[in-house]
Write a protein that holds these residues in place. Structure first.
Motif, PDB file in Angstrom:
ATOM      1  N   SER A   5       0.792  -1.074   0.097  1.00  0.00           N
ATOM      2  CA  SER A   5       0.042  -0.155   0.008  1.00  0.00           C
ATOM      3  C   SER A   5       0.724   1.269   0.047  1.00  0.00           C
ATOM      4  O   SER A   5       0.479   2.174  -0.638  1.00  0.00           O
ATOM      5  CB  SER A   5      -0.906   0.003   1.355  1.00  0.00           C
ATOM      6  N   PRO A   6       2.056   1.287   0.536  1.00  0.00           N
ATOM      7  CA  PRO A   6       2.634   2.664   0.663  1.00  0.00           C
ATOM      8  C   PRO A   6       3.106   2.985  -0.774  1.00  0.00           C
ATOM      9  O   PRO A   6       3.317   4.533  -1.037  1.00  0.00           O
ATOM     10  CB  PRO A   6       3.767   2.190   1.641  1.00  0.00           C
ATOM     11  N   LEU A   7       3.307   2.383  -1.683  1.00  0.00           N
ATOM     12  CA  LEU A   7       3.982   2.861  -3.066  1.00  0.00           C
ATOM     13  C   LEU A   7       2.880   3.480  -3.594  1.00  0.00           C
ATOM     14  O   LEU A   7       3.087   4.656  -4.166  1.00  0.00           O
ATOM     15  CB  LEU A   7       4.336   1.269  -3.728  1.00  0.00           C
ATOM     16  N   PRO A   8       1.870   2.777  -3.911  1.00  0.00           N
ATOM     17  CA  PRO A   8       0.769   3.681  -4.602  1.00  0.00           C
ATOM     18  C   PRO A   8       0.339   5.161  -3.936  1.00  0.00           C
ATOM     19  O   PRO A   8       0.211   6.146  -4.675  1.00  0.00           O
ATOM     20  CB  PRO A   8      -0.613   2.873  -4.627  1.00  0.00           C
ATOM     21  N   MET A   9       0.341   5.327  -2.820  1.00  0.00           N
ATOM     22  CA  MET A   9       0.174   6.466  -2.038  1.00  0.00           C
ATOM     23  C   MET A   9       1.326   7.431  -2.210  1.00  0.00           C
ATOM     24  O   MET A   9       1.192   8.718  -2.564  1.00  0.00           O
ATOM     25  CB  MET A   9       0.166   6.264  -0.477  1.00  0.00           C
ATOM     26  N   ALA A  10       2.361   7.005  -2.488  1.00  0.00           N
ATOM     27  CA  ALA A  10       3.797   7.846  -2.893  1.00  0.00           C
ATOM     28  C   ALA A  10       3.469   8.436  -4.188  1.00  0.00           C
ATOM     29  O   ALA A  10       3.820   9.722  -4.449  1.00  0.00           O
ATOM     30  CB  ALA A  10       5.053   7.066  -2.680  1.00  0.00           C
ATOM     31  N   LYS A  11       2.914   7.402  -5.009  1.00  0.00           N
ATOM     32  CA  LYS A  11       2.825   7.862  -6.470  1.00  0.00           C
ATOM     33  C   LYS A  11       1.708   8.833  -6.443  1.00  0.00           C
ATOM     34  O   LYS A  11       1.708   9.896  -7.319  1.00  0.00           O
ATOM     35  CB  LYS A  11       2.537   6.732  -7.198  1.00  0.00           C
ATOM     36  N   VAL A  12       0.821   9.027  -5.843  1.00  0.00           N
ATOM     37  CA  VAL A  12      -0.538   9.786  -5.725  1.00  0.00           C
ATOM     38  C   VAL A  12       0.169  11.144  -5.501  1.00  0.00           C
ATOM     39  O   VAL A  12      -0.079  12.260  -5.792  1.00  0.00           O
ATOM     40  CB  VAL A  12      -1.784   9.313  -4.905  1.00  0.00           C
ATOM     41  N   GLU A  13       1.061  11.273  -4.170  1.00  0.00           N
ATOM     42  CA  GLU A  13       1.466  12.444  -3.767  1.00  0.00           C
ATOM     43  C   GLU A  13       2.207  13.049  -4.579  1.00  0.00           C
ATOM     44  O   GLU A  13       2.356  14.240  -4.882  1.00  0.00           O
ATOM     45  CB  GLU A  13       2.164  12.239  -2.309  1.00  0.00           C
ATOM     46  N   ALA A  14       3.053  12.141  -5.427  1.00  0.00           N
ATOM     47  CA  ALA A  14       4.048  12.761  -6.433  1.00  0.00           C
ATOM     48  C   ALA A  14       3.404  13.538  -7.589  1.00  0.00           C
ATOM     49  O   ALA A  14       3.811  14.527  -8.066  1.00  0.00           O
ATOM     50  CB  ALA A  14       5.113  11.855  -6.916  1.00  0.00           C
ATOM     51  N   MET A  15       2.137  12.704  -7.797  1.00  0.00           N
ATOM     52  CA  MET A  15       1.308  13.221  -8.973  1.00  0.00           C
ATOM     53  C   MET A  15       0.762  14.871  -8.598  1.00  0.00           C
ATOM     54  O   MET A  15       0.719  15.588  -9.492  1.00  0.00           O
ATOM     55  CB  MET A  15       0.382  12.401  -9.540  1.00  0.00           C
ATOM     56  N   ASP A  16       0.281  14.707  -7.394  1.00  0.00           N
ATOM     57  CA  ASP A  16      -0.487  15.907  -6.694  1.00  0.00           C
ATOM     58  C   ASP A  16       0.602  16.993  -6.734  1.00  0.00           C
ATOM     59  O   ASP A  16       0.314  18.385  -7.091  1.00  0.00           O
ATOM     60  CB  ASP A  16      -1.024  15.776  -5.444  1.00  0.00           C
ATOM     61  N   THR A  17       1.944  16.882  -6.458  1.00  0.00           N
ATOM     62  CA  THR A  17       3.112  17.884  -6.487  1.00  0.00           C
ATOM     63  C   THR A  17       3.112  18.423  -7.844  1.00  0.00           C
ATOM     64  O   THR A  17       3.250  19.445  -8.249  1.00  0.00           O
ATOM     65  CB  THR A  17       4.256  17.249  -5.848  1.00  0.00           C
ATOM     66  N   VAL A  18       3.137  17.349  -8.809  1.00  0.00           N
ATOM     67  CA  VAL A  18       3.427  17.927 -10.071  1.00  0.00           C
ATOM     68  C   VAL A  18       2.181  18.781 -10.796  1.00  0.00           C
ATOM     69  O   VAL A  18       2.442  19.668 -11.329  1.00  0.00           O
ATOM     70  CB  VAL A  18       3.770  16.589 -11.294  1.00  0.00           C
ATOM     71  N   VAL A  19       1.143  18.166 -10.652  1.00  0.00           N
ATOM     72  CA  VAL A  19      -0.148  19.077 -10.908  1.00  0.00           C
ATOM     73  C   VAL A  19      -0.116  20.329 -10.220  1.00  0.00           C
ATOM     74  O   VAL A  19      -0.340  21.322 -10.972  1.00  0.00           O
ATOM     75  CB  VAL A  19      -1.318  18.401 -10.393  1.00  0.00           C
ATOM     76  N   ALA A  20       0.280  20.563  -8.969  1.00  0.00           N
ATOM     77  CA  ALA A  20       0.370  21.874  -8.052  1.00  0.00           C
ATOM     78  C   ALA A  20       1.458  22.848  -8.968  1.00  0.00           C
ATOM     79  O   ALA A  20       0.968  24.194  -9.227  1.00  0.00           O
ATOM     80  CB  ALA A  20       0.571  21.430  -6.653  1.00  0.00           C
ATOM     81  N   VAL A  21       2.570  22.209  -9.044  1.00  0.00           N
ATOM     82  CA  VAL A  21       3.602  22.758  -9.790  1.00  0.00           C
ATOM     83  C   VAL A  21       3.127  23.380 -11.361  1.00  0.00           C
ATOM     84  O   VAL A  21       3.213  24.626 -11.559  1.00  0.00           O
ATOM     85  CB  VAL A  21       4.777  22.010  -9.828  1.00  0.00           C
ATOM     86  N   ALA A  22       2.609  22.494 -11.827  1.00  0.00           N
ATOM     87  CA  ALA A  22       2.026  22.770 -13.358  1.00  0.00           C
ATOM     88  C   ALA A  22       0.971  24.083 -13.293  1.00  0.00           C
ATOM     89  O   ALA A  22       1.097  24.771 -13.765  1.00  0.00           O
ATOM     90  CB  ALA A  22       1.550  21.631 -13.749  1.00  0.00           C
ATOM     91  N   ILE A  23       0.047  23.809 -12.239  1.00  0.00           N
ATOM     92  CA  ILE A  23      -0.982  24.773 -12.022  1.00  0.00           C
ATOM     93  C   ILE A  23      -0.245  26.076 -11.716  1.00  0.00           C
ATOM     94  O   ILE A  23      -0.765  27.362 -12.164  1.00  0.00           O
ATOM     95  CB  ILE A  23      -2.297  24.442 -11.355  1.00  0.00           C
ATOM     96  N   GLY A  24       0.698  26.273 -10.960  1.00  0.00           N
ATOM     97  CA  GLY A  24       1.435  27.269 -10.471  1.00  0.00           C
ATOM     98  C   GLY A  24       2.129  28.112 -11.660  1.00  0.00           C
ATOM     99  O   GLY A  24       2.281  29.251 -11.935  1.00  0.00           O
ATOM    100  N   ILE A  25       2.967  27.325 -12.428  1.00  0.00           N
ATOM    101  CA  ILE A  25       3.468  27.782 -13.631  1.00  0.00           C
ATOM    102  C   ILE A  25       2.480  28.416 -14.648  1.00  0.00           C
ATOM    103  O   ILE A  25       2.431  29.479 -15.128  1.00  0.00           O
ATOM    104  CB  ILE A  25       4.237  26.602 -14.495  1.00  0.00           C
ATOM    105  N   LEU A  26       1.366  27.777 -14.700  1.00  0.00           N
ATOM    106  CA  LEU A  26       0.184  28.318 -15.818  1.00  0.00           C
ATOM    107  C   LEU A  26      -0.367  29.511 -15.037  1.00  0.00           C
ATOM    108  O   LEU A  26      -0.610  30.508 -15.738  1.00  0.00           O
ATOM    109  CB  LEU A  26      -1.096  27.335 -15.939  1.00  0.00           C
ATOM    110  N   ALA A  27      -0.536  29.655 -13.799  1.00  0.00           N
ATOM    111  CA  ALA A  27      -1.042  30.698 -13.216  1.00  0.00           C
ATOM    112  C   ALA A  27      -0.039  31.823 -13.398  1.00  0.00           C
ATOM    113  O   ALA A  27      -0.280  33.197 -13.438  1.00  0.00           O
ATOM    114  CB  ALA A  27      -1.121  30.455 -11.865  1.00  0.00           C
ATOM    115  N   ALA A  28       1.109  31.766 -13.269  1.00  0.00           N
ATOM    116  CA  ALA A  28       2.117  32.680 -13.163  1.00  0.00           C
ATOM    117  C   ALA A  28       2.283  33.051 -14.873  1.00  0.00           C
ATOM    118  O   ALA A  28       2.529  34.470 -14.703  1.00  0.00           O
ATOM    119  CB  ALA A  28       3.753  32.251 -12.901  1.00  0.00           C
TER     120      ALA A  28
END
Length: 232
Positions: A5-28
């Motif tokens: 179970s810890p491996l999928p959770m880590a992947k989800v958190e990594a994807m959330d971080t990437v999405v947040a960074v992408a949204i921040g870049i688009l907003a900027a």
């Protein structure tokens, strides 16, 4: 099962971080593009104002001077308020010196000239201050007319009469020069103002007659003074 179970959770958190960074870049990028657009719009509006265009794309009317000049009235440019009565005064008929007709001729020429200059001054002028200058010069003529007319009554002094007539002529000539300069836009329009030179030239014979009379009177007075001093 507990170790997978810890491996999928880590992947989800990594994807959330990437999405947040992408949204921040688009907003900027969006905010930066919006800021650039605002700056360009302001500069574009400023350039339109510099060239005389409004934001609606309509160019306002641009006049060299206002079409209506409340400071310049036709009545301000005239020879004298009572010039008609002066010219028609019956007292001039009994003149025995022969000089009053020359004075009346000069007054008539000045009257004719100022009337036409007044009509000319109501047209387009080269600058806004020209109208005020014309009015100021015209108002200086009134006292010259009063001085000349007072010298036409007996006892008549030819020297004083000639001097005051010359002063009036110079004042009207000044008005003609100022008005001509203010109304001359092109060489062709300037050539249509030849009537000014003609009106001034028409006064020359009368001024010459008054000047000769003044010189004769001056010579007579000198002879009289010399004879009086010789007798004493």
């Amino acid at each position: 099962m507990s170790n997978a179970s810890p491996l999928p959770m880590a992947k989800v958190e990594a994807m959330d971080t990437v999405v947040a960074v992408a949204i921040g870049i688009l907003a900027a990028v969006f905010v930066g593009a919006l800021a650039v657009l605002v700056v360009l719009c302001r500069r574009h509006k400023g350039s339109l104002d510099v060239f005389g265009w409004t934001a609606s794309g309509i160019k306002p009317d641009v006049h060299l001077i206002p079409t209506e000049r409340p400071d310049l009235e036709l009545g301000d440019v005239r020879l004298h308020p009572d010039i008609e009565q002066i010219l028609e005064d019956e007292q001039w008929i009994g003149d025995a010196t022969g000089l009053v007709p020359h004075c009346l001729a000069v007054l008539k020429s000045c009257h004719y000239l100022t009337e036409r200059l007044a009509a000319l001054a109501m047209g387009p002028l080269t600058n806004g201050k020209a109208g005020q200058e014309i009015v100021q010069v015209a108002r200086r003529i009134y006292p010259r007319v009063d001085d000349m007319v007072s010298s036409m009554y007996p006892p008549l002094d030819a020297r004083l009469l000639e001097a005051r007539t010359a002063a009036l002529t110079l004042a009207v000539t000044h008005l003609a020069l100022v008005t001509r300069h203010a109304c001359s836009f092109t060489r062709s329009s300037s050539s249509r103002l030849d009537w000014i030179d003609q009106a001034l030239a028409d006064m020359e014979p009368h001024l010459l007659a008054l000047r000769e009379a003044a010189l004769i009177q001056e010579a007579t007075w000198r002879v009289h003074r010399m004879s009086c001093s010789g007798t004493n």
